[in-house]
Design an enzyme around this catalytic site. Structure first.
Site, PDB file in Angstrom:
ATOM      1  N   ARG A  25     -32.607 -20.434  -9.932  1.00 28.49           N
ATOM      2  CA  ARG A  25     -31.260 -20.945 -10.776  1.00 28.49           C
ATOM      3  C   ARG A  25     -30.251 -21.637  -9.966  1.00 28.49           C
ATOM      4  NH1 ARG A  25     -30.854 -14.919 -13.702  1.00 28.49           N
ATOM      5  NH2 ARG A  25     -33.139 -15.039 -14.678  1.00 28.49           N
ATOM      6  N   ASP A  73     -27.460 -24.058  -8.497  1.00 32.00           N
ATOM      7  CA  ASP A  73     -26.080 -24.032  -9.221  1.00 32.00           C
ATOM      8  C   ASP A  73     -25.539 -25.541  -9.657  1.00 32.00           C
ATOM      9  OD1 ASP A  73     -25.467 -21.248  -8.806  1.00 32.00           O
ATOM     10  OD2 ASP A  73     -24.695 -21.645  -6.529  1.00 32.00           O
ATOM     11  N   TYR A 109     -34.970 -25.169   1.527  1.00 32.42           N
ATOM     12  CA  TYR A 109     -33.667 -25.905   0.984  1.00 32.42           C
ATOM     13  C   TYR A 109     -33.245 -26.713   2.379  1.00 32.42           C
ATOM     14  CZ  TYR A 109     -33.243 -22.770  -3.063  1.00 32.42           C
ATOM     15  OH  TYR A 109     -32.988 -22.141  -4.355  1.00 32.42           O
ATOM     16  N   ARG A 133     -25.658 -21.954   1.052  1.00 24.86           N
ATOM     17  CA  ARG A 133     -24.404 -22.740   0.988  1.00 24.86           C
ATOM     18  C   ARG A 133     -23.450 -21.974   2.095  1.00 24.86           C
ATOM     19  NH1 ARG A 133     -22.640 -23.606  -4.790  1.00 24.86           N
ATOM     20  NH2 ARG A 133     -20.756 -24.325  -3.847  1.00 24.86           N
TER      21      ARG A 133
END
Length: 248
Positions: free
Chosen positions: A49, A51, A109, A196
Protein backbone atom coordinates in the site's frame (compact mmCIF):
# COMPACT_ATOMS: atom_id res chain seq x y z
CA UNK A 1 -10.15 -17.44 -11.80
CA UNK A 2 -7.62 -15.46 -9.81
CA UNK A 3 -5.49 -13.11 -11.88
CA UNK A 4 -2.24 -11.46 -10.83
CA UNK A 5 -1.15 -8.09 -12.22
CA UNK A 6 2.30 -6.52 -12.04
CA UNK A 7 1.72 -2.76 -12.04
CA UNK A 8 4.10 0.14 -12.67
CA UNK A 9 3.03 3.70 -11.90
CA UNK A 10 4.18 7.25 -11.37
CA UNK A 11 2.65 8.08 -8.01
CA UNK A 12 2.88 11.87 -8.41
CA UNK A 13 -0.82 12.42 -9.13
CA UNK A 14 -2.22 9.83 -6.70
CA UNK A 15 -3.08 9.68 -3.01
CA UNK A 16 -1.27 6.36 -2.75
CA UNK A 17 -2.34 2.83 -3.65
CA UNK A 18 -5.24 2.12 -1.32
CA UNK A 19 -8.79 3.29 -2.18
CA UNK A 20 -9.86 6.19 0.04
CA UNK A 21 -12.76 8.64 0.06
CA UNK A 22 -10.80 11.90 -0.27
CA UNK A 23 -8.58 11.40 -3.30
CA UNK A 24 -7.81 9.44 -6.45
CA UNK A 25 -5.67 6.32 -5.91
CA UNK A 26 -3.92 3.75 -8.09
CA UNK A 27 -6.13 0.83 -7.03
CA UNK A 28 -9.23 2.94 -7.70
CA UNK A 29 -8.10 3.48 -11.30
CA UNK A 30 -7.41 -0.24 -11.68
CA UNK A 31 -10.80 -1.17 -10.23
CA UNK A 32 -12.61 1.22 -12.58
CA UNK A 33 -10.72 0.04 -15.67
CA UNK A 34 -11.15 -3.67 -14.84
CA UNK A 35 -14.85 -3.27 -14.06
CA UNK A 36 -15.36 -1.52 -17.39
CA UNK A 37 -13.28 -4.06 -19.31
CA UNK A 38 -14.73 -7.24 -17.81
CA UNK A 39 -18.31 -6.12 -17.19
CA UNK A 40 -18.29 -7.23 -13.54
CA UNK A 41 -17.50 -5.51 -10.26
CA UNK A 42 -13.76 -5.91 -9.68
CA UNK A 43 -11.71 -4.99 -6.62
CA UNK A 44 -7.97 -5.60 -6.60
CA UNK A 45 -5.95 -6.64 -3.54
CA UNK A 46 -2.43 -5.23 -3.54
CA UNK A 47 0.86 -6.41 -2.10
CA UNK A 48 2.12 -2.99 -1.02
CA UNK A 49 0.00 0.00 0.00
CA UNK A 50 2.37 2.66 -1.24
CA UNK A 51 1.85 6.21 0.06
CA UNK A 52 0.89 9.33 -1.86
CA UNK A 53 3.68 10.30 -4.26
CA UNK A 54 5.52 6.96 -4.08
CA UNK A 55 6.28 5.28 -7.42
CA UNK A 56 6.42 1.64 -8.47
CA UNK A 57 8.01 -0.43 -11.19
CA UNK A 58 6.45 -3.69 -10.01
CA UNK A 59 3.70 -3.62 -7.39
CA UNK A 60 1.59 -6.77 -7.42
CA UNK A 61 -2.16 -7.20 -7.04
CA UNK A 62 -4.77 -9.92 -7.62
CA UNK A 63 -8.48 -10.03 -8.39
CA UNK A 64 -11.18 -12.63 -8.97
CA UNK A 65 -13.07 -12.76 -12.26
CA UNK A 66 -15.49 -14.96 -14.21
CA UNK A 67 -14.25 -13.68 -17.55
CA UNK A 68 -13.38 -16.05 -20.39
CA UNK A 69 -10.64 -13.70 -21.56
CA UNK A 70 -7.23 -15.41 -21.16
CA UNK A 71 -5.42 -13.97 -18.14
CA UNK A 72 -2.30 -13.13 -20.15
CA UNK A 73 -4.37 -10.98 -22.55
CA UNK A 74 -5.94 -8.85 -19.81
CA UNK A 75 -2.84 -6.64 -19.45
CA UNK A 76 -3.00 -5.57 -23.11
CA UNK A 77 -6.71 -4.71 -22.99
CA UNK A 78 -6.45 -3.08 -19.58
CA UNK A 79 -3.65 -0.72 -20.57
CA UNK A 80 -5.92 0.76 -23.24
CA UNK A 81 -8.24 1.94 -20.44
CA UNK A 82 -5.70 3.17 -17.90
CA UNK A 83 -4.15 6.65 -17.65
CA UNK A 84 -0.63 6.98 -19.06
CA UNK A 85 0.96 7.08 -15.59
CA UNK A 86 -0.30 3.56 -14.71
CA UNK A 87 0.82 0.62 -16.88
CA UNK A 88 0.27 -3.09 -16.24
CA UNK A 89 3.51 -4.93 -17.02
CA UNK A 90 2.15 -8.47 -16.83
CA UNK A 91 -1.03 -10.46 -16.14
CA UNK A 92 -1.34 -14.17 -15.45
CA UNK A 93 -3.54 -16.72 -13.71
CA UNK A 94 -2.40 -17.81 -10.24
CA UNK A 95 -3.65 -20.44 -7.77
CA UNK A 96 -6.48 -19.51 -5.39
CA UNK A 97 -4.00 -19.94 -2.53
CA UNK A 98 -1.78 -17.11 -3.78
CA UNK A 99 -2.10 -13.85 -1.81
CA UNK A 100 0.10 -10.89 -2.81
CA UNK A 101 0.56 -9.63 0.75
CA UNK A 102 0.71 -12.82 2.80
CA UNK A 103 2.67 -15.15 0.49
CA UNK A 104 6.37 -15.26 1.41
CA UNK A 105 8.28 -12.75 -0.65
CA UNK A 106 11.23 -10.41 -0.97
CA UNK A 107 10.37 -6.79 -1.69
CA UNK A 108 12.87 -4.30 -3.06
CA UNK A 109 12.67 -0.51 -2.77
CA UNK A 110 14.99 2.21 -3.97
CA UNK A 111 15.24 5.69 -2.51
CA UNK A 112 16.97 8.19 -4.80
CA UNK A 113 18.62 11.43 -3.69
CA UNK A 114 19.71 14.10 -6.16
CA UNK A 115 22.84 15.41 -4.45
CA UNK A 116 24.13 18.49 -6.27
CA UNK A 117 24.30 22.28 -5.91
CA UNK A 118 21.16 23.04 -7.90
CA UNK A 119 17.93 21.26 -8.71
CA UNK A 120 17.52 19.38 -11.97
CA UNK A 121 13.96 19.89 -13.25
CA UNK A 122 13.79 16.58 -15.12
CA UNK A 123 14.45 14.67 -11.86
CA UNK A 124 12.06 16.61 -9.64
CA UNK A 125 9.39 13.89 -9.54
CA UNK A 126 11.51 10.79 -8.78
CA UNK A 127 14.40 12.04 -6.62
CA UNK A 128 14.69 14.01 -3.39
CA UNK A 129 16.91 17.05 -3.92
CA UNK A 130 19.52 17.56 -1.19
CA UNK A 131 22.14 20.20 -1.91
CA UNK A 132 24.58 19.72 0.98
CA UNK A 133 27.37 17.21 0.16
CA UNK A 134 26.74 13.69 1.47
CA UNK A 135 29.45 11.18 2.44
CA UNK A 136 28.39 8.08 0.53
CA UNK A 137 31.00 5.81 2.14
CA UNK A 138 29.68 6.59 5.62
CA UNK A 139 26.13 5.99 4.39
CA UNK A 140 27.26 2.57 3.10
CA UNK A 141 28.82 1.69 6.45
CA UNK A 142 25.66 2.69 8.30
CA UNK A 143 23.40 0.79 5.89
CA UNK A 144 25.32 -2.44 6.53
CA UNK A 145 24.24 -2.39 10.20
CA UNK A 146 20.61 -2.69 9.11
CA UNK A 147 21.09 -6.01 7.33
CA UNK A 148 19.78 -9.11 9.09
CA UNK A 149 16.82 -9.68 11.39
CA UNK A 150 16.14 -6.77 13.73
CA UNK A 151 13.37 -5.00 15.59
CA UNK A 152 12.81 -1.97 13.35
CA UNK A 153 10.49 -0.10 15.71
CA UNK A 154 12.80 2.93 15.57
CA UNK A 155 12.29 2.97 11.79
CA UNK A 156 8.50 2.76 11.84
CA UNK A 157 5.88 5.49 11.87
CA UNK A 158 3.93 5.75 15.12
CA UNK A 159 0.81 5.00 13.04
CA UNK A 160 1.91 1.47 12.09
CA UNK A 161 -0.63 -1.29 12.73
CA UNK A 162 1.70 -4.29 12.40
CA UNK A 163 1.62 -6.93 15.14
CA UNK A 164 5.42 -7.10 15.26
CA UNK A 165 8.16 -4.70 14.23
CA UNK A 166 10.71 -7.47 13.61
CA UNK A 167 11.74 -7.69 9.96
CA UNK A 168 14.62 -9.19 7.96
CA UNK A 169 16.66 -7.00 5.63
CA UNK A 170 18.57 -9.11 3.09
CA UNK A 171 20.37 -6.19 1.49
CA UNK A 172 20.76 -2.50 2.27
CA UNK A 173 23.27 -0.81 -0.02
CA UNK A 174 24.12 2.72 -1.10
CA UNK A 175 25.48 3.60 -4.54
CA UNK A 176 26.20 6.86 -6.34
CA UNK A 177 26.04 7.41 -10.09
CA UNK A 178 26.80 10.95 -11.24
CA UNK A 179 24.67 13.17 -8.96
CA UNK A 180 22.19 10.51 -7.84
CA UNK A 181 22.62 8.51 -4.62
CA UNK A 182 20.50 5.35 -4.55
CA UNK A 183 19.62 3.52 -1.34
CA UNK A 184 18.48 0.00 -2.26
CA UNK A 185 16.71 -2.11 0.38
CA UNK A 186 15.46 -5.69 0.01
CA UNK A 187 13.54 -7.35 2.82
CA UNK A 188 10.83 -9.83 3.72
CA UNK A 189 8.47 -7.01 4.61
CA UNK A 190 8.43 -3.37 5.67
CA UNK A 191 6.74 -1.34 8.37
CA UNK A 192 4.82 1.85 7.61
CA UNK A 193 7.27 4.48 6.29
CA UNK A 194 10.21 2.18 7.15
CA UNK A 195 12.24 2.71 3.96
CA UNK A 196 11.67 6.47 4.02
CA UNK A 197 12.84 6.62 7.65
CA UNK A 198 15.90 4.51 6.77
CA UNK A 199 16.61 6.99 3.97
CA UNK A 200 16.14 9.98 6.26
CA UNK A 201 18.50 8.44 8.82
CA UNK A 202 21.17 7.60 6.23
CA UNK A 203 20.98 11.17 4.94
CA UNK A 204 21.76 12.32 8.50
CA UNK A 205 24.76 9.98 8.50
CA UNK A 206 25.92 11.31 5.13
CA UNK A 207 25.60 14.86 6.41
CA UNK A 208 27.68 14.06 9.50
CA UNK A 209 24.86 14.47 12.03
CA UNK A 210 24.95 10.75 12.92
CA UNK A 211 27.91 8.37 12.76
CA UNK A 212 27.61 4.93 11.13
CA UNK A 213 28.40 3.35 14.51
CA UNK A 214 25.22 4.87 15.97
CA UNK A 215 22.98 2.63 13.83
CA UNK A 216 23.01 -0.32 16.29
CA UNK A 217 22.10 2.11 19.09
CA UNK A 218 19.21 3.50 17.03
CA UNK A 219 17.93 -0.04 16.37
CA UNK A 220 18.30 -1.02 20.04
CA UNK A 221 16.38 2.05 21.21
CA UNK A 222 13.13 0.76 19.61
CA UNK A 223 11.99 4.38 19.65
CA UNK A 224 10.94 6.38 16.60
CA UNK A 225 12.53 9.56 18.00
CA UNK A 226 15.99 7.92 17.94
CA UNK A 227 16.09 7.72 14.13
CA UNK A 228 16.20 10.43 11.49
CA UNK A 229 13.28 12.14 9.74
CA UNK A 230 10.93 10.50 7.24
CA UNK A 231 12.35 11.34 3.81
CA UNK A 232 9.85 12.77 1.27
CA UNK A 233 7.68 10.24 -0.59
CA UNK A 234 8.58 11.20 -4.16
CA UNK A 235 12.15 9.86 -3.83
CA UNK A 236 10.85 6.32 -3.20
CA UNK A 237 10.20 3.68 -5.85
CA UNK A 238 9.01 0.14 -5.24
CA UNK A 239 11.19 -1.88 -7.60
CA UNK A 240 9.45 -5.22 -7.41
CA UNK A 241 8.51 -8.34 -5.48
CA UNK A 242 9.90 -11.84 -5.78
CA UNK A 243 7.72 -14.59 -4.36
CA UNK A 244 9.39 -17.61 -2.81
CA UNK A 245 6.82 -20.02 -4.22
CA UNK A 246 7.87 -19.09 -7.76
CA UNK A 247 5.07 -16.58 -8.41
CA UNK A 248 7.40 -13.84 -9.70
Amino acid sequence: MRVKLVVAYDGTNYCGWQVQPNGVTVSQKLNEALTSLLGEKIQVTGASRTDAGVHSLGNVCVFETDTRMPAEKISYALNQRLPEDIVVQDSCEVPESFHPRFSQSRKTYEYRILNRRFRMPTRRLDTYFYHYPLDVEKMRQAAHFLEGEHDFKSFSSVHTQSKTSVRTIYECCVEKTDDVITIRVTGNGFLYNMVRIIAGTLIKVGAGEFTPEQMPEILAAADRSAAGPTAPAHGLTMMGIRYEDGEN
